[in-house]
Scaffold this motif. Structure first.
Motif, PDB file in Angstrom:
ATOM      1  N   LEU A 127       0.816  -1.216   0.000  1.00  0.00           N
ATOM      2  CA  LEU A 127       0.000   0.000   0.000  1.00  0.00           C
ATOM      3  C   LEU A 127       0.851   1.268   0.000  1.00  0.00           C
ATOM      4  O   LEU A 127       0.368   2.339  -0.351  1.00  0.00           O
ATOM      5  CB  LEU A 127      -0.919   0.017   1.235  1.00  0.00           C
ATOM      6  N   THR A 128       2.105   1.121   0.419  1.00  0.00           N
ATOM      7  CA  THR A 128       2.964   2.300   0.554  1.00  0.00           C
ATOM      8  C   THR A 128       3.062   3.129  -0.725  1.00  0.00           C
ATOM      9  O   THR A 128       2.918   4.351  -0.682  1.00  0.00           O
ATOM     10  CB  THR A 128       4.367   1.875   1.025  1.00  0.00           C
ATOM     11  N   PRO A 129       3.311   2.527  -1.890  1.00  0.00           N
ATOM     12  CA  PRO A 129       3.392   3.356  -3.102  1.00  0.00           C
ATOM     13  C   PRO A 129       2.087   4.087  -3.403  1.00  0.00           C
ATOM     14  O   PRO A 129       2.107   5.192  -3.938  1.00  0.00           O
ATOM     15  CB  PRO A 129       3.721   2.338  -4.203  1.00  0.00           C
ATOM     16  N   LEU A 130       0.964   3.475  -3.050  1.00  0.00           N
ATOM     17  CA  LEU A 130      -0.322   4.120  -3.320  1.00  0.00           C
ATOM     18  C   LEU A 130      -0.512   5.372  -2.477  1.00  0.00           C
ATOM     19  O   LEU A 130      -1.288   6.258  -2.836  1.00  0.00           O
ATOM     20  CB  LEU A 130      -1.474   3.136  -3.049  1.00  0.00           C
ATOM     21  N   GLN A 131       0.195   5.412  -1.348  1.00  0.00           N
ATOM     22  CA  GLN A 131       0.082   6.578  -0.476  1.00  0.00           C
ATOM     23  C   GLN A 131       0.516   7.848  -1.190  1.00  0.00           C
ATOM     24  O   GLN A 131       0.123   8.940  -0.828  1.00  0.00           O
ATOM     25  CB  GLN A 131       0.930   6.335   0.778  1.00  0.00           C
ATOM     26  N   ASN A 132       1.327   7.702  -2.243  1.00  0.00           N
ATOM     27  CA  ASN A 132       1.776   8.878  -2.985  1.00  0.00           C
ATOM     28  C   ASN A 132       0.645   9.535  -3.763  1.00  0.00           C
ATOM     29  O   ASN A 132       0.720  10.718  -4.097  1.00  0.00           O
ATOM     30  CB  ASN A 132       2.901   8.500  -3.954  1.00  0.00           C
ATOM     31  N   ILE A 133      -0.374   8.762  -4.082  1.00  0.00           N
ATOM     32  CA  ILE A 133      -1.444   9.340  -4.904  1.00  0.00           C
ATOM     33  C   ILE A 133      -2.803   9.284  -4.221  1.00  0.00           C
ATOM     34  O   ILE A 133      -3.713   9.987  -4.622  1.00  0.00           O
ATOM     35  CB  ILE A 133      -1.534   8.620  -6.278  1.00  0.00           C
ATOM     36  N   LEU A 134      -2.943   8.451  -3.203  1.00  0.00           N
ATOM     37  CA  LEU A 134      -4.224   8.352  -2.504  1.00  0.00           C
ATOM     38  C   LEU A 134      -3.997   8.464  -1.002  1.00  0.00           C
ATOM     39  O   LEU A 134      -2.971   8.009  -0.498  1.00  0.00           O
ATOM     40  CB  LEU A 134      -4.913   7.011  -2.823  1.00  0.00           C
ATOM     41  N   PRO A 135      -4.927   9.041  -0.293  1.00  0.00           N
ATOM     42  CA  PRO A 135      -4.759   9.191   1.168  1.00  0.00           C
ATOM     43  C   PRO A 135      -5.052   7.890   1.917  1.00  0.00           C
ATOM     44  O   PRO A 135      -6.015   7.783   2.672  1.00  0.00           O
ATOM     45  CB  PRO A 135      -5.755  10.296   1.521  1.00  0.00           C
ATOM     46  N   ILE A 136      -4.207   6.887   1.681  1.00  0.00           N
ATOM     47  CA  ILE A 136      -4.402   5.585   2.316  1.00  0.00           C
ATOM     48  C   ILE A 136      -4.332   5.710   3.837  1.00  0.00           C
ATOM     49  O   ILE A 136      -5.124   5.100   4.567  1.00  0.00           O
ATOM     50  CB  ILE A 136      -3.326   4.584   1.837  1.00  0.00           C
TER      51      ILE A 136
END
Lengths: 87, 432
Positions: A44-53
């Motif tokens: 999930l870490t890379p997604l944090q760059n584009i989404l407010p995970i």
């Protein structure tokens, strides 16, 4: 003094709720569940760059803390009313 | 009905997280499991006291029994302390016990010297990395504790070490630029605050000490049961004033019951000096909060050490401090001053009462089931990079310019929707 006493009452009440959770203990080191969560988080870490995970997780954590705390409160109230002569 | 299903679902998740780790499971990971932060914390909590001649030791890592070391990489970033000799060694402590040593000789007794990483003048490496690889195929019997010795005093530095790649094998991580390395979980700051430590003190206390003109707050609580001598607080501060004498130093104190008048000292000397301050408190104290502030010039507080052992707890949310000026009744006249004192006494809560709430989160973040969210959030937000990302997003031009405001807006909207729904669907239906 008045503020301190008021804050202390709130604090003791919160500690009473937390007492139940402390009985569960700390998260064990190297448990499979912990490692699984860490492993999942690494995806999930890379997604944090584009989404407010992190925000979504925080909201979920807040909800769970609330519901469990409320359940604990109801449990304590239920146990309190079982005392003879009370409620 | 829907809300009940929702609540039951959330409770199920909570109960699952609370008890699921008791079940056994067999999971095979492509990447090996990292050593946990808690393990490191346990090691740091039993650090050595500061040494004679200001040689400083701290335990870096604990290796499993019988490990074969293949490669270790270490970096030390010396940020202050120019023109002073520096020695960085790695020792192995194979006696299965963390030493609590009072001097350099007893710290090294019985330990195995592994490698000298650096010997020289600090000016050669100020602000730079000192990186060294060491290779050994030695199989260690028993636990191995790696330690770094820095000598003499006068340095602010960060030191760090390797990561575990697979059970029984340690290889170097690639630090990249200092401070942004992927293996930040294994890169630990060597704290000058170790000088405050004897046992059971957090490594992060006073770490890193500031190279600016103002130090952080810290609460000093006596680790051992308090005795009458705690009414006298002795503080030792080492200050490097460089070549200027224009500095002064202010020591502010807070006790359980009152804020005490700060002490101010003029620094009339240059270079590296140790100053001792003593404060008499009107009563025996449970906790004392100290703030050391440097004014003027560019002096550096090298270390702060009481004469006896303290636990040091970084003060949380310094911005929420009750401003002593705001509750100072000295400016009132004779008639109104007693009313001010009474009102302050009645309605201004003690700092401890407020601080306790700040510590609640800290108490929760390792307890099941909430601790799992802390782990996940730390990993995702990069606070704890023990789990490196499983993949990386492709480099897109202007990605930050687009997605940073998008993320901020999304987070705001999510919180807004959540609070609206939470209030209308949950709080309104709650049964107190």
């Amino acid at each position: 003094m008045i503020s301190t006493i008021f804050l202390s009452i709130i604090y003791v009440f919160i500690q009473g709720i937390l007492l139940l959770f402390r009985a569960l203990g700390e998260i064990p080191a190297n448990s499979d569940l912990l490692l699984g969560i860490q492993n999942l988080s690494s995806y999930l870490t890379p997604l944090q760059n584009i989404l407010p995970i992190a925000t979504i997780l925080l909201i979920l954590a807040f909800e769970i803390v609330f519901e469990i705390s409320y359940l604990a409160y109801k449990f304590i109230r239920w146990a309190y009313k079982k005392i003879p002569g009370v409620g | 009905m829907k809300i009940k299903i929702y609540v039951v679902f959330l409770l199920f998740i909570g109960v699952f997280l609370a008890f699921a780790d008791n079940a056994s499971a067999s999971v095979t990971y492509q990447t090996p499991s990292p050593i946990l932060e808690t393990e490191l914390s346990a090691l740091y909590s039993t650090c050595c006291s500061f040494e004679d001649n200001y040689k400083e030791w701290f335990y870096i890592y604990k290796l499993p029994n019988g490990i074969t070391m293949s490669q270790i990489q270490m970096a030390v970033d010396v940020t202050t302390g120019s023109n002073l000799p520096l020695v960085v060694d790695i020792y192995g402590d194979d006696n299965n016990n963390l030493d609590v040593c009072d001097d350099f000789a007893s710290c090294t007794a019985g330990d195995t010297f592994i490698q000298n990483l650096f010997t020289g003048n600090a000016t050669q490496i100020t602000g730079d990395l000192v990186t060294a690889n060491l290779a050994t195929t030695t199989t260690i019997s028993g636990n191995l504790y790696l330690r770094i010795g820095l000598t003499p005093q006068g340095y602010t530095y960060t030191a760090s070490l390797f990561k575990q790649d697979s059970p029984g094998t340690f290889t170097a991580c690639s630090p990249g630029s200092f401070g942004t390395q992927n293996c930040s979980d294994t890169w630990k700051q060597g704290a000058i605050s170790m000088r405050l430590c004897d046992a059971n003190c957090p490594i992060t206390a006073f770490s890193p000490l500031p190279t600016v003109t103002e130090s952080p707050w810290a609460r000093l609580t006596k680790a051992t049961p308090r005795t009458s001598d705690f009414s006298v607080f002795d503080l030792e501060v080492q200050v490097n004033t460089g070549t200027t004498t224009a500095d002064n130093i202010v020591i502010e104190y807070e006790s359980d019951f009152q804020n005490l008048v700060p002490d101010e000292y003029d620094l009339t000397v240059t270079g590296l000096n140790v100053f001792n301050f003593t404060k008499n408190f009107p009563a025996i104290q449970d906790t004392i909060t100290v703030r050391i502030t440097m004014y003027q010039g560019t002096s550096t507080i090298i270390y702060v050490s009481p004469d006896y052992t303290f636990d040091v707890i970084p003060k949380v949310n310094t911005d929420t401090e009750v401003d002593p000026e705001g509750v100072n009744c000295e400016s009132f006249n004779t008639l109104s001053k007693p009313f001010c004192v009474v009102l302050v006494y009645l309605f201004i809560p003690g700092q401890n009462s407020l601080d306790r709430f700040g510590n609640l989160y800290t108490e929760l973040d390792t307890i099941k089931p909430f601790g799992y969210f802390t782990v996940a959030l730390n990993t995702i937000q990069g606070v704890d990079a023990s789990s490196t990302p499983a993949y990386t997003m492709p480099e897109i031009p202007f990605i930050d310019a687009i997605f940073t405001p998008f993320k901020t807006a999304m987070a705001t909207i999510l919180w807004g929707i959540f609070l609206f729904v939470f209030y209308n669907k949950r709080l309104k239906n709650i049964d107190i």
